[in-house]
Motif scaffolding. Structure first.
Motif, short mmCIF file in Angstrom:
data_model
loop_
_atom_site.label_atom_id
_atom_site.label_comp_id
_atom_site.label_asym_id
_atom_site.label_seq_id
_atom_site.Cartn_x
_atom_site.Cartn_y
_atom_site.Cartn_z
N ALA A 118 1.27 -1.14 -0.31
CA ALA A 118 0.18 0.11 -0.48
C ALA A 118 1.09 0.70 0.36
CB ALA A 118 -0.69 0.46 1.23
N PHE A 119 1.90 0.95 0.75
CA PHE A 119 2.94 2.65 0.64
C PHE A 119 3.49 2.41 -0.88
CE2 PHE A 119 7.09 4.46 1.24
CZ PHE A 119 6.96 5.40 2.17
N ALA A 120 4.11 1.42 -1.13
CA ALA A 120 4.94 1.74 -2.42
C ALA A 120 3.54 2.04 -3.36
CB ALA A 120 5.32 0.07 -3.19
N TRP A 121 2.54 1.99 -3.21
CA TRP A 121 1.48 2.26 -4.07
C TRP A 121 1.36 3.37 -4.23
CZ3 TRP A 121 -4.31 3.95 -3.04
CH2 TRP A 121 -4.63 3.73 -5.07
N ARG A 122 1.17 4.08 -2.98
CA ARG A 122 0.90 5.66 -2.82
C ARG A 122 1.34 6.68 -3.77
NH1 ARG A 122 -3.50 7.36 0.62
NH2 ARG A 122 -1.99 8.22 1.26
N ARG A 123 2.88 6.00 -2.69
CA ARG A 123 4.43 6.59 -3.38
C ARG A 123 4.79 6.65 -4.45
NH1 ARG A 123 6.20 8.88 1.01
NH2 ARG A 123 4.53 8.90 2.93
N GLY A 124 4.70 5.46 -5.48
CA GLY A 124 5.04 5.45 -6.72
C GLY A 124 6.31 4.68 -7.43
N ARG A 125 6.36 3.92 -5.82
CA ARG A 125 7.98 3.26 -5.37
C ARG A 125 7.83 1.53 -6.14
NH1 ARG A 125 11.70 6.49 -3.60
NH2 ARG A 125 11.03 8.41 -2.06
N GLY A 126 8.48 0.67 -6.90
CA GLY A 126 8.24 -0.48 -6.65
C GLY A 126 8.35 -1.08 -5.17
N PHE A 127 8.09 -2.45 -4.94
CA PHE A 127 7.52 -3.12 -3.36
C PHE A 127 8.93 -3.52 -3.13
CE2 PHE A 127 6.41 -7.27 -2.04
CZ PHE A 127 5.74 -6.93 -1.21
N LEU A 128 8.99 -3.91 -4.16
CA LEU A 128 10.93 -4.50 -3.56
C LEU A 128 11.40 -3.23 -3.47
CD1 LEU A 128 10.82 -7.51 -6.27
CD2 LEU A 128 10.44 -7.61 -3.89
N ALA A 129 11.80 -2.19 -3.58
CA ALA A 129 12.37 -0.98 -3.40
C ALA A 129 12.76 -0.63 -1.75
CB ALA A 129 12.14 0.02 -4.16
N VAL A 130 10.78 -0.65 -1.83
CA VAL A 130 10.22 -0.97 0.01
C VAL A 130 10.88 -1.76 0.62
CG1 VAL A 130 8.72 -0.37 1.55
CG2 VAL A 130 8.13 0.73 -0.64
N THR A 131 10.79 -3.12 0.28
CA THR A 131 11.15 -4.03 1.27
C THR A 131 12.59 -3.82 1.72
OG1 THR A 131 10.48 -5.95 -0.51
CG2 THR A 131 8.79 -5.81 0.73
N ASP A 132 13.69 -4.23 0.00
CA ASP A 132 14.90 -4.20 0.43
C ASP A 132 15.46 -2.87 1.51
OD1 ASP A 132 15.00 -6.38 -1.27
OD2 ASP A 132 15.93 -5.09 -3.32
N LEU A 133 14.63 -1.83 1.93
CA LEU A 133 14.86 -1.35 2.38
C LEU A 133 14.79 -1.46 3.77
CD1 LEU A 133 15.81 2.25 3.07
CD2 LEU A 133 13.39 2.79 3.17
N VAL A 134 13.24 -1.54 3.54
CA VAL A 134 12.92 -2.62 5.69
C VAL A 134 13.41 -3.51 5.70
CG1 VAL A 134 11.38 -3.08 6.73
CG2 VAL A 134 10.81 -1.53 5.24
N ALA A 135 13.79 -4.48 4.75
CA ALA A 135 14.02 -5.95 5.50
C ALA A 135 15.52 -6.01 6.75
CB ALA A 135 14.25 -6.74 4.39
N PRO A 136 16.65 -4.97 6.47
CA PRO A 136 17.29 -5.94 7.58
C PRO A 136 17.19 -4.32 8.76
CG PRO A 136 18.86 -4.69 5.05
CD PRO A 136 17.06 -4.80 5.13
N CYS A 137 16.39 -4.19 8.87
CA CYS A 137 16.16 -3.52 9.91
C CYS A 137 15.14 -4.10 10.80
CB CYS A 137 15.37 -1.96 9.72
SG CYS A 137 16.66 -1.09 8.44
N VAL A 138 14.13 -5.04 10.56
CA VAL A 138 13.12 -5.56 11.12
C VAL A 138 13.97 -6.98 12.34
CG1 VAL A 138 11.47 -8.23 11.09
CG2 VAL A 138 12.00 -6.03 8.70
N PRO A 139 14.79 -7.58 11.78
CA PRO A 139 15.49 -8.24 13.33
C PRO A 139 15.60 -7.89 14.09
CG PRO A 139 16.43 -8.90 10.99
CD PRO A 139 15.71 -7.73 10.77
#
Length: 274
Positions: A118-139
């Motif tokens: 939903a964030f990627a769609w609203r901001r016009g960004r690629g879904f994987l670009a968003v998840t690649d940014l976020v993934a290392p911050c989750v653990p």
């Protein structure tokens, strides 16, 4: 052999001062998780390939909001559908009683995926670009949550050899037997170890989806291993092939991660495609 310290789950009680406020340790661990996410994700936005795409601190703050909604809604629905569908079908209003406990990581992950989409769609960004940014911050958030589990004396481990130096009795379990402190195992594996691996791996630009795939594979494998030391839910027990629900839910996670890893490796690098 050790005994669980029996921490007071309330870190700060102001009711004695006439204020209707009690701060629980578990709530503090959530705040720590959110704070670490803001800090770490902001650091990642400064990496050249993210900075060139215009990522800002404001984006990170908005991502956190979307993520929190995804975690709460997805985590609750995941618990309802994966662990106690029959019971909640008979007691539908209890689905909303989140304060009584009952969250599932795998459901939370699916909820976050929807929120990130939903964030990627609203901001016009690629879904994987968003998840690649976020993934290392989750653990680090997962690690914080496991500390909360340990403080509360919940999600204890299976029976262990009493001679194991760190074997621990959890009186909350109702049995005075030595157990694996599985919350601390998960803190070390799914939290610290996974964070170090993903953070180092994510310091270089990778094909879109590779960092996300590394998270899916890494968490799935480490959770599968940790489940061998964690007491299965008493209302479920062990399932087919003598695997727990957590292990069965981790298998498709690893499968999706492997498929994404292969797919990402066949895509041109961002700089080559420019």
């Amino acid at each position: 052999m050790l005994t669980h310290p029996q921490f007071n789950p309330i870190a700060l009680d102001l009711t004695g001062l006439g204020l209707p406020l009690q701060v629980h340790w578990y709530g503090i661990t959530y705040l720590v998780a959110f704070g670490l996410f803001l800090w770490l994700a902001t650091l990642r936005t400064r990496l050249p390939w993210f900075a060139e795409e215009g990522w800002t601190r404001r984006d990170v703050e908005d991502l956190l909001f979307f993520g929190v909604v995804g975690v709460v809604v997805g985590g609750r629905l995941g618990y309802v559908l994966f662990y106690k569908p029959g019971w909640y079908a008979m007691h539908p209003l209890e689905v909303f009683a989140i304060w009584k406990g009952g969250m599932a990581f795998h459901g939370g992950m699916l909820g976050v995926a929807v929120a990130m989409a939903a964030f990627a769609w609203r901001r016009g960004r690629g879904f994987l670009a968003v998840t690649d940014l976020v993934a290392p911050c989750v653990p680090t958030g997962l690690a914080s949550g496991r500390i909360g589990n340990f403080i509360n004396g919940e999600l204890w481990g299976r029976a262990a050899d009493p001679g194991l130096p760190w074997a621990m009795v959890f009186p909350q379990s109702g049995l005075e037997i030595a157990r694996h402190p599985s919350q601390l195992y998960q803190f070390a594996l799914e939290g610290l170890l996974l964070f170090v691996v993903l953070w180092l791996y994510g310091r270089r630009q990778r094909p879109a989806g590779r960092v996300t795939a590394a998270f899916l594979i890494g968490y799935g494998v480490l959770r599968f291993v940790a489940e061998y030391f964690r007491e299965p839910d008493d209302f479920l027990g062990m399932l087919a092939l003598n695997l727990s629900m957590g292990q069965w839910l981790s298998l498709p996670m690893v499968a999706v991660g492997l498929a994404l890893w292969v797919w990402a490796g066949r895509q041109p690098r961002a700089e080559a495609a420019a």
